[in-house]
Scaffold this motif. Structure first.
Motif, PDB file in Angstrom:
ATOM      1  N   SER A  71      -4.438  14.263  -9.293  1.00  0.00           N
ATOM      2  CA  SER A  71      -3.529  14.453 -10.408  1.00  0.00           C
ATOM      3  C   SER A  71      -4.073  13.704 -11.615  1.00  0.00           C
ATOM      4  O   SER A  71      -4.393  12.515 -11.529  1.00  0.00           O
ATOM      5  CB  SER A  71      -2.140  13.926 -10.037  1.00  0.00           C
ATOM      6  OG  SER A  71      -1.253  14.130 -11.102  1.00  0.00           O
ATOM      7  N   ASN A  72      -4.190  14.421 -12.746  1.00  0.00           N
ATOM      8  CA  ASN A  72      -4.660  13.830 -13.988  1.00  0.00           C
ATOM      9  C   ASN A  72      -3.489  13.839 -14.965  1.00  0.00           C
ATOM     10  O   ASN A  72      -2.804  14.859 -15.102  1.00  0.00           O
ATOM     11  CB  ASN A  72      -5.838  14.650 -14.529  1.00  0.00           C
ATOM     12  CG  ASN A  72      -6.330  14.134 -15.849  1.00  0.00           C
ATOM     13  OD1 ASN A  72      -5.790  14.481 -16.896  1.00  0.00           O
ATOM     14  ND2 ASN A  72      -7.356  13.310 -15.793  1.00  0.00           N
ATOM     15  N   GLY A  76      -3.022  17.722 -15.410  1.00  0.00           N
ATOM     16  CA  GLY A  76      -2.354  18.132 -14.172  1.00  0.00           C
ATOM     17  C   GLY A  76      -3.283  17.982 -12.982  1.00  0.00           C
ATOM     18  O   GLY A  76      -4.011  17.002 -12.860  1.00  0.00           O
ATOM     19  N   THR A  77      -3.328  18.989 -12.093  1.00  0.00           N
ATOM     20  CA  THR A  77      -4.177  18.897 -10.905  1.00  0.00           C
ATOM     21  C   THR A  77      -5.606  19.313 -11.254  1.00  0.00           C
ATOM     22  O   THR A  77      -5.839  20.342 -11.891  1.00  0.00           O
ATOM     23  CB  THR A  77      -3.649  19.774  -9.757  1.00  0.00           C
ATOM     24  OG1 THR A  77      -3.516  21.104 -10.222  1.00  0.00           O
ATOM     25  CG2 THR A  77      -2.320  19.270  -9.244  1.00  0.00           C
ATOM     26  N   ASP A 156     -10.482   9.540 -13.272  1.00  0.00           N
ATOM     27  CA  ASP A 156      -9.401  10.022 -14.130  1.00  0.00           C
ATOM     28  C   ASP A 156      -9.837  10.251 -15.582  1.00  0.00           C
ATOM     29  O   ASP A 156      -9.008  10.423 -16.451  1.00  0.00           O
ATOM     30  CB  ASP A 156      -8.184   9.086 -14.075  1.00  0.00           C
ATOM     31  CG  ASP A 156      -6.910   9.798 -14.472  1.00  0.00           C
ATOM     32  OD1 ASP A 156      -6.752  10.987 -14.094  1.00  0.00           O
ATOM     33  OD2 ASP A 156      -6.080   9.203 -15.170  1.00  0.00           O
ATOM     34  N   THR A 174     -10.222  23.161 -11.651  1.00  0.00           N
ATOM     35  CA  THR A 174      -8.881  22.980 -11.093  1.00  0.00           C
ATOM     36  C   THR A 174      -8.761  23.823  -9.825  1.00  0.00           C
ATOM     37  O   THR A 174      -9.569  24.738  -9.610  1.00  0.00           O
ATOM     38  CB  THR A 174      -7.797  23.421 -12.102  1.00  0.00           C
ATOM     39  OG1 THR A 174      -7.858  24.837 -12.251  1.00  0.00           O
ATOM     40  CG2 THR A 174      -7.967  22.725 -13.448  1.00  0.00           C
TER      41      THR A 174
END
Length: 179
Positions: A71-72, A76-77, A156, A174
């Protein structure tokens, strides 16, 4: 006495060399088999010690690069490698055609595969595989070769998102990335 000792040592070798591997009249095997060849024994007047083979030093088996879903906060993912570095794809490489070579790989290091198949985290919905490079294999997700970005200094970070360079655009990979 010496001839009896010599006969005791040579007799089992000669019997083994003369033996057959199958029984007459038996059905041929359909499974592939190896062929063993007996080396003629050279008689020696005195028995000699048989050297014990030494084991090769144990080395750890190569670990396959792993791809995980993370998760960022901003995107998002996203897909990350085992070191939790963000993974990217290059738009001109749709379908697995390697375009990023030479200087490009300095800025965008490929996620190389090892001799083992790459592994994925349990929540990765797509297909993980490899694509051939000139001298190695690169991990791919849904047929997109995966890269890290030299501008990301740690987990991240997504500094490569939307960057135009080396003839195309780069995006964070993603789980929704389609072939």
């Amino acid at each position: 006495m010496a001839s009896r000792l010599l006969l005791t040592l040579i007799a089992p070798i000669l019997l083994a060399a003369c033996g057959t591997t199958g029984v007459a009249g038996s059905a041929p095997s359909t499974s592939p088999t190896g062929t063993a060849y007996a080396t003629p024994a050279t008689p020696t007047p005195t028995p000699t010690a048989i050297p014990t083979p030494t084991a090769a030093p144990a080395t750890a088996p190569p670990v396959a690069p792993s791809v995980f879903v993370a998760s960022n906060m901003a995107l998002g993912t996203v897909l990350v490698n085992a070191q939790h570095r963000t993974l990217y794809y290059f738009v001109p490489e749709r379908g697995g055609a390697i375009v990023c070579t030479g200087q490009c790989t300095s800025a965008w290091p490929p996620l190389f595969a090892t001799s083992m198949a790459p592994s994925a985290g349990a929540t990765l919905p797509g297909q993980l595989g490899v694509v051939a490079r000139a001298s190695s294999e690169q991990v791919a997700y849904n047929h997109w070769p995966l890269y890290t970005f030299a501008g990301d200094r740690g987990p991240d970070q997504t500094n490569g998102q939307g960057v135009f360079g080396f003839g195309g655009k780069w995006f964070v990979a993603t789980p929704r990335l389609q072939p």
